[in-house]
Design a protein around this motif. Structure first.
Motif, PDB file in Angstrom:
ATOM      1  N   ILE A  62     -42.066 -30.878  43.589  1.00 49.38           N
ATOM      2  CA  ILE A  62     -42.986 -30.523  42.503  1.00 49.38           C
ATOM      3  C   ILE A  62     -43.634 -31.782  41.936  1.00 49.38           C
ATOM      4  CG2 ILE A  62     -43.199 -29.494  40.205  1.00 49.38           C
ATOM      5  CD1 ILE A  62     -42.763 -27.472  42.425  1.00 49.38           C
ATOM      6  N   LEU A  63     -42.831 -32.830  41.794  1.00 50.92           N
ATOM      7  CA  LEU A  63     -43.340 -34.095  41.275  1.00 50.92           C
ATOM      8  C   LEU A  63     -44.386 -34.685  42.224  1.00 50.92           C
ATOM      9  CD1 LEU A  63     -42.885 -35.938  38.832  1.00 50.92           C
ATOM     10  CD2 LEU A  63     -41.202 -37.202  40.180  1.00 50.92           C
ATOM     11  N   SER A  64     -44.211 -34.477  43.527  1.00 52.00           N
ATOM     12  CA  SER A  64     -45.178 -34.961  44.510  1.00 52.00           C
ATOM     13  C   SER A  64     -46.537 -34.302  44.309  1.00 52.00           C
ATOM     14  CB  SER A  64     -44.680 -34.681  45.928  1.00 52.00           C
ATOM     15  OG  SER A  64     -43.451 -35.312  46.183  1.00 52.00           O
ATOM     16  N   ILE A  65     -46.530 -32.995  44.053  1.00 49.14           N
ATOM     17  CA  ILE A  65     -47.783 -32.284  43.792  1.00 49.14           C
ATOM     18  C   ILE A  65     -48.424 -32.785  42.502  1.00 49.14           C
ATOM     19  CG2 ILE A  65     -48.803 -30.017  43.331  1.00 49.14           C
ATOM     20  CD1 ILE A  65     -46.568 -28.803  45.052  1.00 49.14           C
ATOM     21  N   GLU A  66     -47.592 -33.011  41.498  1.00 52.66           N
ATOM     22  CA  GLU A  66     -48.107 -33.527  40.228  1.00 52.66           C
ATOM     23  C   GLU A  66     -48.767 -34.885  40.423  1.00 52.66           C
ATOM     24  OE1 GLU A  66     -46.325 -35.260  36.026  1.00 52.66           O
ATOM     25  OE2 GLU A  66     -45.185 -33.719  37.101  1.00 52.66           O
ATOM     26  N   TYR A  67     -48.137 -35.743  41.220  1.00 54.61           N
ATOM     27  CA  TYR A  67     -48.711 -37.072  41.474  1.00 54.61           C
ATOM     28  C   TYR A  67     -50.043 -36.971  42.223  1.00 54.61           C
ATOM     29  CZ  TYR A  67     -44.534 -39.608  39.945  1.00 54.61           C
ATOM     30  OH  TYR A  67     -43.516 -40.152  39.205  1.00 54.61           O
ATOM     31  N   MET A  68     -50.154 -35.964  43.122  1.00 54.80           N
ATOM     32  CA  MET A  68     -51.418 -35.793  43.838  1.00 54.80           C
ATOM     33  C   MET A  68     -52.568 -35.584  42.854  1.00 54.80           C
ATOM     34  SD  MET A  68     -52.641 -32.887  46.628  1.00 54.80           S
ATOM     35  CE  MET A  68     -52.810 -31.581  45.422  1.00 54.80           C
ATOM     36  N   PHE A  69     -52.352 -34.708  41.874  1.00 54.35           N
ATOM     37  CA  PHE A  69     -53.412 -34.439  40.902  1.00 54.35           C
ATOM     38  C   PHE A  69     -53.597 -35.609  39.936  1.00 54.35           C
ATOM     39  CE2 PHE A  69     -52.248 -30.061  42.172  1.00 54.35           C
ATOM     40  CZ  PHE A  69     -53.505 -29.650  42.599  1.00 54.35           C
ATOM     41  N   THR A  70     -52.526 -36.351  39.680  1.00 56.33           N
ATOM     42  CA  THR A  70     -52.654 -37.540  38.832  1.00 56.33           C
ATOM     43  C   THR A  70     -53.558 -38.574  39.496  1.00 56.33           C
ATOM     44  OG1 THR A  70     -50.448 -37.203  37.886  1.00 56.33           O
ATOM     45  CG2 THR A  70     -51.394 -39.411  37.700  1.00 56.33           C
ATOM     46  N   ILE A  71     -53.316 -38.816  40.783  1.00 60.48           N
ATOM     47  CA  ILE A  71     -54.142 -39.773  41.519  1.00 60.48           C
ATOM     48  C   ILE A  71     -55.575 -39.261  41.625  1.00 60.48           C
ATOM     49  CG2 ILE A  71     -54.479 -40.911  43.745  1.00 60.48           C
ATOM     50  CD1 ILE A  71     -51.426 -40.734  44.125  1.00 60.48           C
TER      51      ILE A  71
END
Length: 519
Positions: A62-71
């Motif tokens: 889930i954190l990986s998906i969050e980081y995708m949108f953060t970047i």
């Protein structure tokens, strides 16, 4: 987000994106998966914040998906997306107003020879340098009746369209391509000046333009194209040319105004160019400071300037079309919506290309590749040629120059800075040139597809007739980059490249004349 070093894992995201794009032919989904693979690598290798040592595997995903949108949010260039939408809107209203149709009718009456028809097609491709999509759709629609009348094959028309689209846009400082490229360049340099310095070394784009005019003026043809040209030349009438090909663009089911004039095409394009230049001077503080013209262009905000220029051109189109009732208000606004919709795919590709660039940044991909180059004992002088080949392969595989820019430019800038700073301009030019070559040949490229659609010819026929032409230019360009890497002298490398192209073209032409006679 903190940058980390993960070694070989840092190059997996772009490799995954490339392989998937090659297999699936879907650039957008491939970029998304490549981005997610990168954020997963980051989450499972980054230092764990205090209190987060016991995160579950599912929580990390889930954190990986969050980081995708953060970047994505961090790298998102709003002005660039707005410009793409404004440009799409301008293309649509000009098309619906009948400006392109009017030009085609005028050309059909005034262009009386095959040479003149090919030159008119090529020159129109140069005039419409703002965007390759705009170029392909407009030139194809406008010139197809003219080239049919002069018995030029649809395959040759598709080549002329394609060859004067991306190669022109890549060397035009005021274009959607230039604006995109500038967003990938490092922030601590004069981006516009760096881009301008690559133009003389972009051998593929320059030689493609030279080749188009040689083919047009001297009637040079070879390979499969020669067969299609002979067939077109000996048809009894233009009516024998296929005219039932369907169109897949969004304008096919729309009513095109019959009141449009030639200047309904020319004036908005001219307004876009003039307003964009003035806006670049404005954002570069030319009018409010003591900066010179060159300094102002160097300090300009390119995407903001293009947005202002595009909006100004839309206003000009509004004033030009509505009082004359070429378009009514609702038709004009419908065109804007239609144009914005037509740019959705381009905006998605650009957004995900920015994001995978951000992923490569946090995984230190550029530093890893740079280290490989430093320790491989690769002759520095050969880097431009190798970069050209790598960019061509990548662009051919994924079918997009823009995605290639996003992946390779940051890596190439880092490699050049650490290994060969004196070759930065040449290496960047080689990246751009290789990307255009691969895109030019790729059967899954948008511009390749749009060119065959605009010319109303078989897509496969367009690809097979174009590849020999593009490959010839690529071979002489590769030699040019080898010479440039050794000599760092533009005059020498450009001169050798140009002479080689002219000699080879004439040899091929004489061979065809010997086989088939002087037609």
């Amino acid at each position: 987000m903190e940058h980390i070093n993960v070694g070989f894992l840092s190059i997996l995201p772009p490799i995954i994106a490339i392989v998937l794009a090659l297999k699936s032919k879907d650039v957008v989904s491939s970029l998304i998966i490549g981005i997610l693979s990168g954020t997963v690598i980051y989450v499972f290798n980054a230092p764990v914040p205090a209190g987060s040592e016991n995160l579950s595997f599912f929580h990390k995903l889930i954190l990986s998906i969050e980081y995708m949108f953060t970047i994505m949010a961090d790298k998102f260039d709003v002005m660039m997306i707005i410009f793409m939408c404004v440009l799409g809107a301008l293309v649509a209203v000009i098309t619906l107003a009948g400006g392109a149709r009017a030009y085609g009718l005028w050309a059909a009456k005034n262009v009386k020879s095959p040479t003149a028809a090919k030159l008119a097609t090529s020159i129109l491709g140069i005039v419409i340098f703002i965007d390759d999509y705009f170029n392909c759709l407009t030139v194809g629609t406008v010139m197809r009746p003219v080239t049919d009348q002069n018995k030029i094959s649809r395959e040759k028309l598709a080549y002329l369209i394609d060859a004067m689209a991306a190669p022109i846009c890549i060397i035009a400082p005021i274009s959607s391509w230039a604006a995109s490229i500038l967003t990938y360049l490092p922030e601590d340099v004069d981006r516009m000046q760096l881009f301008l310095s690559t133009i003389p070394y972009n051998f593929y784009a320059l030689m493609t333009i030279v080749m188009v005019f040689m083919l047009s003026v001297k009637n040079l043809d070879f390979g499969p194209m020669a067969k299609f040209e002979r067939q077109a030349r000996y048809r009894k009438s233009c009516e024998q040319v296929q005219t039932t090909a369907t169109h897949t663009d969004d304008f096919s089911n729309r009513e095109i105004s019959e009141k449009g004039k030639v200047y309904d095409l020319l004036i908005p394009i001219l307004a876009l160019i003039v307003f964009s230049v003035l806006a670049m001077l404005y954002t570069g503080e030319f009018f409010t400071s003591d900066k010179t013209l060159f300094q102002a262009f160097g300090d300009t905000a390119p995407t903001k300037s293009l947005v202002l220029g595009g909006f100004g051109a839309l206003i000009v189109a509004f004033i030009l079309f509505l009082p004359r009732k070429v378009l009514h208000f609702h038709g004009f606004m419908d065109g804007i919506v239609l144009g914005v919709k037509s740019m959705v795919t381009a905006c998605l590709i650009l957004t995900f290309a920015w994001t995978i660039k951000g992923v490569c940044d946090i995984l230190s991909t550029g530093a890893y590749v740079s280290h490989l180059v430093e320790t491989s004992n690769m002759p520095v002088m050969l880097i431009p040629a190798i970069v050209f080949l790598v960019a061509a392969l990548l662009s051919f595989s994924i079918g997009t120059s823009w995605g290639t820019f996003g992946i390779l430019i940051p890596i190439m800038v880092t490699v050049s800075t650490n290994v060969s700073p004196e070759l930065l301009t040449i290496n960047l030019a080689a990246t751009l040139a290789g990307s255009v070559f691969g895109d030019h040949c790729s059967p899954i490229s948008d511009t390749t597809i749009l060119s065959s659609t605009g010319a109303a010819c078989s897509h496969i026929d367009h690809v097979t007739t174009q590849i020999p032409y593009a490959t010839l230019v690529a071979v002489v360009s590769l030699i040019g980059f080898i010479i440039a890497g050794i000599s760092k002298n533009w005059i020498l490398s450009f001169g050798v490249t140009l002479i080689l192209l002219i000699i080879i073209l004439n040899i091929l032409h004489r061979r065809n004349v010997k086989l088939y006679g002087d037609e």
